[in-house]
Design a protein around this motif. Structure first.
Motif, PDB file in Angstrom:
ATOM      1  N   ASP A  73       8.332  -9.784  -5.501  1.00 11.09           N
ATOM      2  CA  ASP A  73       8.159 -10.386  -4.178  1.00 11.09           C
ATOM      3  C   ASP A  73       9.097  -9.733  -3.169  1.00 11.09           C
ATOM      4  O   ASP A  73      10.062 -10.338  -2.705  1.00 11.09           O
ATOM      5  N   THR A  74       8.824  -8.477  -2.871  1.00  4.35           N
ATOM      6  CA  THR A  74       9.638  -7.724  -1.919  1.00  4.35           C
ATOM      7  C   THR A  74       8.779  -6.643  -1.265  1.00  4.35           C
ATOM      8  O   THR A  74       7.833  -6.135  -1.874  1.00  4.35           O
ATOM      9  N   ALA A  75       9.129  -6.319  -0.032  1.00  5.75           N
ATOM     10  CA  ALA A  75       8.430  -5.227   0.647  1.00  5.75           C
ATOM     11  C   ALA A  75       8.916  -3.903   0.076  1.00  5.75           C
ATOM     12  O   ALA A  75       9.997  -3.814  -0.501  1.00  5.75           O
ATOM     13  N   THR A  76       8.105  -2.879   0.230  1.00  6.44           N
ATOM     14  CA  THR A  76       8.458  -1.528  -0.201  1.00  6.44           C
ATOM     15  C   THR A  76       7.888  -0.551   0.812  1.00  6.44           C
ATOM     16  O   THR A  76       7.165  -0.940   1.723  1.00  6.44           O
ATOM     17  N   ILE A 129      -3.336   5.133  -0.895  1.00  6.95           N
ATOM     18  CA  ILE A 129      -1.909   5.168  -0.593  1.00  6.95           C
ATOM     19  C   ILE A 129      -1.681   4.131   0.499  1.00  6.95           C
ATOM     20  O   ILE A 129      -2.279   4.218   1.573  1.00  6.95           O
ATOM     21  N   ILE A 130      -0.830   3.148   0.211  1.00 10.59           N
ATOM     22  CA  ILE A 130      -0.522   2.094   1.171  1.00 10.59           C
ATOM     23  C   ILE A 130       0.901   2.335   1.673  1.00 10.59           C
ATOM     24  O   ILE A 130       1.831   2.455   0.872  1.00 10.59           O
ATOM     25  N   ILE A 131       1.065   2.411   2.995  1.00 14.11           N
ATOM     26  CA  ILE A 131       2.376   2.674   3.587  1.00 14.11           C
ATOM     27  C   ILE A 131       2.722   1.555   4.565  1.00 14.11           C
ATOM     28  O   ILE A 131       1.939   1.246   5.461  1.00 14.11           O
ATOM     29  N   SER A 132       3.922   0.979   4.386  1.00 10.85           N
ATOM     30  CA  SER A 132       4.411  -0.016   5.337  1.00 10.85           C
ATOM     31  C   SER A 132       5.087   0.704   6.493  1.00 10.85           C
ATOM     32  O   SER A 132       6.115   1.369   6.307  1.00 10.85           O
ATOM     33  N   LEU A 133       4.534   0.538   7.685  1.00 10.53           N
ATOM     34  CA  LEU A 133       5.153   1.148   8.864  1.00 10.53           C
ATOM     35  C   LEU A 133       6.482   0.475   9.209  1.00 10.53           C
ATOM     36  O   LEU A 133       7.370   1.112   9.766  1.00 10.53           O
ATOM     37  N   ASP A 134       6.630  -0.808   8.848  1.00 10.68           N
ATOM     38  CA  ASP A 134       7.895  -1.507   9.115  1.00 10.68           C
ATOM     39  C   ASP A 134       9.028  -0.892   8.291  1.00 10.68           C
ATOM     40  O   ASP A 134      10.084  -0.544   8.822  1.00 10.68           O
ATOM     41  N   THR A 135       8.810  -0.772   6.981  1.00  8.50           N
ATOM     42  CA  THR A 135       9.833  -0.181   6.109  1.00  8.50           C
ATOM     43  C   THR A 135      10.047   1.284   6.456  1.00  8.50           C
ATOM     44  O   THR A 135      11.186   1.763   6.496  1.00  8.50           O
ATOM     45  N   ALA A 136       8.967   2.005   6.724  1.00  6.74           N
ATOM     46  CA  ALA A 136       9.087   3.420   7.088  1.00  6.74           C
ATOM     47  C   ALA A 136       9.932   3.590   8.349  1.00  6.74           C
ATOM     48  O   ALA A 136      10.748   4.512   8.432  1.00  6.74           O
ATOM     49  N   ILE A 195       2.232  -5.256   2.540  1.00  7.51           N
ATOM     50  CA  ILE A 195       2.639  -4.492   1.359  1.00  7.51           C
ATOM     51  C   ILE A 195       3.403  -5.387   0.376  1.00  7.51           C
ATOM     52  O   ILE A 195       3.301  -5.209  -0.841  1.00  7.51           O
ATOM     53  N   ARG A 196       4.117  -6.361   0.897  1.00  7.39           N
ATOM     54  CA  ARG A 196       4.829  -7.310   0.032  1.00  7.39           C
ATOM     55  C   ARG A 196       3.834  -8.103  -0.809  1.00  7.39           C
ATOM     56  O   ARG A 196       4.045  -8.298  -2.007  1.00  7.39           O
ATOM     57  N   ALA A 197       2.744  -8.539  -0.197  1.00  6.98           N
ATOM     58  CA  ALA A 197       1.718  -9.284  -0.934  1.00  6.98           C
ATOM     59  C   ALA A 197       1.092  -8.422  -2.027  1.00  6.98           C
ATOM     60  O   ALA A 197       0.855  -8.898  -3.144  1.00  6.98           O
ATOM     61  N   LEU A 198       0.825  -7.154  -1.729  1.00  7.51           N
ATOM     62  CA  LEU A 198       0.267  -6.240  -2.730  1.00  7.51           C
ATOM     63  C   LEU A 198       1.244  -6.004  -3.876  1.00  7.51           C
ATOM     64  O   LEU A 198       0.853  -5.977  -5.045  1.00  7.51           O
TER      65      LEU A 198
END
Length: 167
Positions: free
Chosen positions: A57-60, A82-89, A46-49
């Protein structure tokens, strides 16, 4: 229809709960006859996107990519991704005291609200919060209520996963 693409494996039970809550949110917006793609990823992806599309240049937690311009009289069959980061979630779920499943349902409803053409105020450090106030947030709260109604009581009350332990 919900097309779920898994690039980071979620815990057991998250997939059906996500489908149920997002279906309820789609029904709320009267777009249940449309398609949405949800991609579960890591912070790295998600950071790359976010860097590629927003120059940050940050995760969300969640990104939305609509396939049409809001206000266009033609709404295509596929609303977007819809792109979801499981790490941030996971970090947000732990901080808020609820399960990863509950957090992902929240994020998916938030992403869908963007796909159907709504936006909210942005400020440094301000992400979607259940308690955010103001008229701009009301549509997001209504979507979250629909998503929550689509979750089973078990998914709603599931405690957060314990943090990983060091070896």
């Amino acid at each position: 229809m919900i097309d779920l693409i898994v690039h980071k494996k979620p815990p057991a039970g998250l997939r059906p709960a996500l489908r149920s809550s997002l279906t309820a949110t789609m029904r709320h917006f009267e777009v249940e006859d449309k398609e949405v793609t949800v991609v579960l990823v890591s912070d790295t992806a998600i950071r790359a996107l976010k860097l590629e599309h927003w120059g940050e240049d940050t995760a969300t937690d969640v990104l939305s990519f609509p396939t049409y311009e809001p206000g266009d009289p033609f709404v295509p069959p596929h609303l977007g991704d819809i792109i979801i980061s499981l790490d941030t979630a996971q970090r947000q779920a732990e901080a808020r005291g609820h399960s990863l499943t509950y957090e992902v349902a929240l994020l998916a409803s938030h992403g869908l609200t963007h796909l159907v053409g709504f936006d909210h105020p942005h400020a440094e450090g301000l992400g979607f919060e259940e308690g955010a106030q103001g008229a701009e947030w009301q549509v997001f709260h209504a979507a979250w209520d629909a998503a929550r109604a689509g979750l089973t009581s078990q998914a709603q009350s599931q405690p957060p996963a314990p943090p990983p332990t060091a070896p």
